[in-house]
Motif scaffolding. Structure first.
Motif, PDB file in Angstrom:
ATOM      1  N   MET A 167     -47.526  43.545 -38.046  1.00  0.00           N
ATOM      2  CA  MET A 167     -46.567  43.910 -36.994  1.00  0.00           C
ATOM      3  C   MET A 167     -45.140  43.486 -37.341  1.00  0.00           C
ATOM      4  N   ILE A 168     -44.990  42.309 -37.953  1.00  0.00           N
ATOM      5  CA  ILE A 168     -43.625  41.826 -38.251  1.00  0.00           C
ATOM      6  C   ILE A 168     -43.449  41.470 -39.737  1.00  0.00           C
ATOM      7  N   GLY A 169     -44.446  41.766 -40.549  1.00  0.00           N
ATOM      8  CA  GLY A 169     -44.376  41.397 -41.961  1.00  0.00           C
ATOM      9  C   GLY A 169     -43.207  42.005 -42.699  1.00  0.00           C
ATOM     10  N   GLN A 170     -42.900  43.270 -42.407  1.00  0.00           N
ATOM     11  CA  GLN A 170     -41.795  43.934 -43.112  1.00  0.00           C
ATOM     12  C   GLN A 170     -40.458  43.276 -42.770  1.00  0.00           C
ATOM     13  N   GLU A 171     -40.291  42.915 -41.499  1.00  0.00           N
ATOM     14  CA  GLU A 171     -39.053  42.225 -41.097  1.00  0.00           C
ATOM     15  C   GLU A 171     -38.950  40.862 -41.787  1.00  0.00           C
ATOM     16  N   MET A 172     -40.070  40.164 -41.903  1.00  0.00           N
ATOM     17  CA  MET A 172     -40.057  38.852 -42.542  1.00  0.00           C
ATOM     18  C   MET A 172     -39.723  38.963 -44.035  1.00  0.00           C
ATOM     19  N   LEU A 173     -40.219  39.993 -44.668  1.00  0.00           N
ATOM     20  CA  LEU A 173     -39.857  40.220 -46.072  1.00  0.00           C
ATOM     21  C   LEU A 173     -38.350  40.456 -46.209  1.00  0.00           C
ATOM     22  N   SER A 174     -37.796  41.236 -45.299  1.00  0.00           N
ATOM     23  CA  SER A 174     -36.347  41.490 -45.326  1.00  0.00           C
ATOM     24  C   SER A 174     -35.568  40.200 -45.095  1.00  0.00           C
ATOM     25  N   PHE A 175     -36.051  39.361 -44.159  1.00  0.00           N
ATOM     26  CA  PHE A 175     -35.390  38.084 -43.893  1.00  0.00           C
ATOM     27  C   PHE A 175     -35.431  37.187 -45.125  1.00  0.00           C
ATOM     28  N   GLY A 176     -36.577  37.165 -45.812  1.00  0.00           N
ATOM     29  CA  GLY A 176     -36.704  36.338 -47.007  1.00  0.00           C
ATOM     30  C   GLY A 176     -35.740  36.772 -48.097  1.00  0.00           C
ATOM     31  N   LYS A 177     -35.621  38.068 -48.310  1.00  0.00           N
ATOM     32  CA  LYS A 177     -34.713  38.592 -49.337  1.00  0.00           C
ATOM     33  C   LYS A 177     -33.257  38.314 -48.954  1.00  0.00           C
ATOM     34  N   GLU A 178     -32.953  38.494 -47.674  1.00  0.00           N
ATOM     35  CA  GLU A 178     -31.587  38.231 -47.200  1.00  0.00           C
ATOM     36  C   GLU A 178     -31.218  36.764 -47.386  1.00  0.00           C
ATOM     37  N   ALA A 179     -32.189  35.872 -47.142  1.00  0.00           N
ATOM     38  CA  ALA A 179     -31.921  34.436 -47.293  1.00  0.00           C
ATOM     39  C   ALA A 179     -31.491  34.113 -48.706  1.00  0.00           C
ATOM     40  N   PHE A 180     -32.128  34.721 -49.691  1.00  0.00           N
ATOM     41  CA  PHE A 180     -31.778  34.429 -51.085  1.00  0.00           C
ATOM     42  C   PHE A 180     -30.397  34.957 -51.452  1.00  0.00           C
ATOM     43  N   GLN A 181     -29.911  35.921 -50.716  1.00  0.00           N
ATOM     44  CA  GLN A 181     -28.546  36.379 -50.942  1.00  0.00           C
ATOM     45  C   GLN A 181     -27.526  35.402 -50.368  1.00  0.00           C
ATOM     46  N   LYS A 182     -27.953  34.635 -49.352  1.00  0.00           N
ATOM     47  CA  LYS A 182     -27.051  33.697 -48.687  1.00  0.00           C
ATOM     48  C   LYS A 182     -27.076  32.296 -49.304  1.00  0.00           C
ATOM     49  N   ILE A 183     -28.238  31.891 -49.850  1.00  0.00           N
ATOM     50  CA  ILE A 183     -28.364  30.533 -50.383  1.00  0.00           C
ATOM     51  C   ILE A 183     -27.459  30.348 -51.584  1.00  0.00           C
ATOM     52  N   LEU A 265     -24.748  13.214 -43.262  1.00  0.00           N
ATOM     53  CA  LEU A 265     -24.950  14.408 -44.066  1.00  0.00           C
ATOM     54  C   LEU A 265     -23.603  14.898 -44.578  1.00  0.00           C
ATOM     55  N   SER A 266     -23.562  15.310 -45.825  1.00  0.00           N
ATOM     56  CA  SER A 266     -22.327  15.867 -46.377  1.00  0.00           C
ATOM     57  C   SER A 266     -22.167  17.305 -45.901  1.00  0.00           C
ATOM     58  N   ASP A 267     -20.977  17.852 -46.094  1.00  0.00           N
ATOM     59  CA  ASP A 267     -20.750  19.250 -45.716  1.00  0.00           C
ATOM     60  C   ASP A 267     -21.683  20.176 -46.501  1.00  0.00           C
ATOM     61  N   ASP A 268     -21.899  19.853 -47.775  1.00  0.00           N
ATOM     62  CA  ASP A 268     -22.804  20.669 -48.592  1.00  0.00           C
ATOM     63  C   ASP A 268     -24.233  20.609 -48.054  1.00  0.00           C
ATOM     64  N   GLU A 269     -24.667  19.437 -47.633  1.00  0.00           N
ATOM     65  CA  GLU A 269     -26.018  19.298 -47.095  1.00  0.00           C
ATOM     66  C   GLU A 269     -26.167  20.074 -45.793  1.00  0.00           C
ATOM     67  N   ARG A 270     -25.167  20.020 -44.957  1.00  0.00           N
ATOM     68  CA  ARG A 270     -25.216  20.751 -43.685  1.00  0.00           C
ATOM     69  C   ARG A 270     -25.271  22.260 -43.942  1.00  0.00           C
ATOM     70  N   MET A 271     -24.533  22.732 -44.930  1.00  0.00           N
ATOM     71  CA  MET A 271     -24.561  24.157 -45.232  1.00  0.00           C
ATOM     72  C   MET A 271     -25.908  24.568 -45.828  1.00  0.00           C
ATOM     73  N   ILE A 272     -26.470  23.717 -46.675  1.00  0.00           N
ATOM     74  CA  ILE A 272     -27.782  24.012 -47.253  1.00  0.00           C
ATOM     75  C   ILE A 272     -28.845  24.095 -46.163  1.00  0.00           C
ATOM     76  N   LEU A 273     -28.776  23.196 -45.189  1.00  0.00           N
ATOM     77  CA  LEU A 273     -29.712  23.248 -44.065  1.00  0.00           C
ATOM     78  C   LEU A 273     -29.665  24.607 -43.379  1.00  0.00           C
ATOM     79  N   ARG A 274     -28.477  25.124 -43.181  1.00  0.00           N
ATOM     80  CA  ARG A 274     -28.321  26.398 -42.484  1.00  0.00           C
ATOM     81  C   ARG A 274     -28.759  27.573 -43.357  1.00  0.00           C
ATOM     82  N   GLN A 275     -28.384  27.555 -44.603  1.00  0.00           N
ATOM     83  CA  GLN A 275     -28.754  28.658 -45.488  1.00  0.00           C
ATOM     84  C   GLN A 275     -30.270  28.745 -45.683  1.00  0.00           C
TER      85      GLN A 275
END
Length: 326
Positions: A167-183, A265-275
């Motif tokens: 039901m939501i697998g395709q959306e989750m795959l898209s989210f996973g791919k999008e995350a790697f573009q942001k990290i 937490l450093s600014d880099d650590e806070r950003m990594i948490l979000r990404q």
């Protein structure tokens, strides 16, 4: 087995067992000297030596909120065969923490931050097993889920879990791919290399069942511990907390602030948490576990967990859209 453990404890540790019982995946030993647990480490004597060394280092630095591995009369941290060693540890009395209760969470965050404070510049006499950088593991998990999704699509007779995932697998795959573009791969690689250079040790398995609440707050099960940036522990914790709290952004920020009160937490650590929070790690882990590690991930437990993602999908999607700006 219990009889053999009893004889071994008496001979090698001077512990006279009154009663031995199975306890989760361990043995619980009642004796006149106290209560102990016995744990096996099949084909992992090197892990025994690493944990023993890590615990010694932590105690030297002033961190005691764990159960140390006891040495035998002969100075060994294990008994039995080298191919199948056993260790003895004092039993810790406490109840499993619940991430759905913020008073529990605050105690967990406090002990985790204290562990991180002390788990740095660990000595080099014994080193942990090499652990691949987290992004490699997450990318492989994304690929594995993609393969699983295709198999479920082709499956003719599907059960309830199959249907929930589809039901939501395709959306989750898209989210996973999008995350790697942001990290920010450069940033995470840099701070992780610093963790290795400075011998920062992360727990790497901050599930709720690895924290016990009693007179003290205890951390247990350091089997996956190794050199890694500490912020990955915080990310793993927040990931699990978000599922319990239906991806409430205010709770994310509250957990982050609570940890930051103990350890900045450093600014880099806070950003990594979000990404990294853009990546649907818990969804992938539970799905893959149900099909490929059914001994650990029981389908009857995974199903309601996955249903939560579907039922609260709008909340999860909203969290993802807002987290980078928080």
């Amino acid at each position: 087995m219990e009889e053999w453990i009893s004889r071994s404890l008496a001979k090698e540790y001077g512990i006279e067992a009154k009663r031995i019982e199975r306890f989760r995946h361990l043995w619980k030993v009642h004796s006149k000297n106290g209560v102990y647990v016995v744990k096996s480490f099949p084909n992992a004597v090197s892990l025994v030596y690493w944990q023993t060394y890590l615990f010694d280092e932590l105690r030297k630095k002033g961190f005691f909120q764990f159960s140390p591995i006891l040495r035998s009369k002969y100075g060994s941290p294990w008994f039995g065969a080298k191919s199948y060693p056993f260790v003895v540890m004092p039993y810790l009395d406490g109840k499993t923490a619940h991430f759905s209760k913020f008073d529990h969470l605050k105690k967990v965050i406090g002990v985790l931050a204290s562990f991180h404070h002390h788990a740095a510049w660990i000595g080099e006499e014994v080193k942990p097993k090499y652990r691949e950088i987290r992004t490699f593991r997450l990318f492989r998990r994304l690929q594995e889920f993609g393969d699983l999704y295709q198999k479920l699509m082709a499956k003719k007779e599907r059960d309830a879990l199959d249907e929930e995932i589809l039901m939501i697998g395709q959306e989750m795959l898209s989210f996973g791919k999008e995350a790697f573009q942001k990290i920010d791969q450069y940033k995470i690689n840099r701070i992780n290399q610093e963790a290795i250079d400075y011998r920062f040790v992360a727990h790497r398995d901050v599930a709720n069942h690895n924290f016990l609440l009693g007179e003290k707050v205890w951390m247990i099960d350091f089997d996956l511990s190794g050199y890694e940036t500490h912020v990955m522990d915080v990310w793993q914790l927040i990931n699990r907390v978000m599922v319990e709290w239906n991806w409430d952004l205010d709770i994310f920020l509250k957990v982050e602030r609570t940890y930051n009160d103990y350890r900045k937490l450093s600014d880099d650590e806070r950003m990594i948490l979000r990404q990294f929070s853009l990546y649907p790690n818990e969804f992938f882990r539970e799905c893959l576990g149900a099909y490929y590690r059914p001994d650990k991930y029981k389908r009857e437990h995974v199903l309601p967990y996955i249903q939560r993602f579907r039922q609260k999908f709008d909340a999860y999607d909203s969290f993802r859209k807002r987290i980078l700006k928080a």
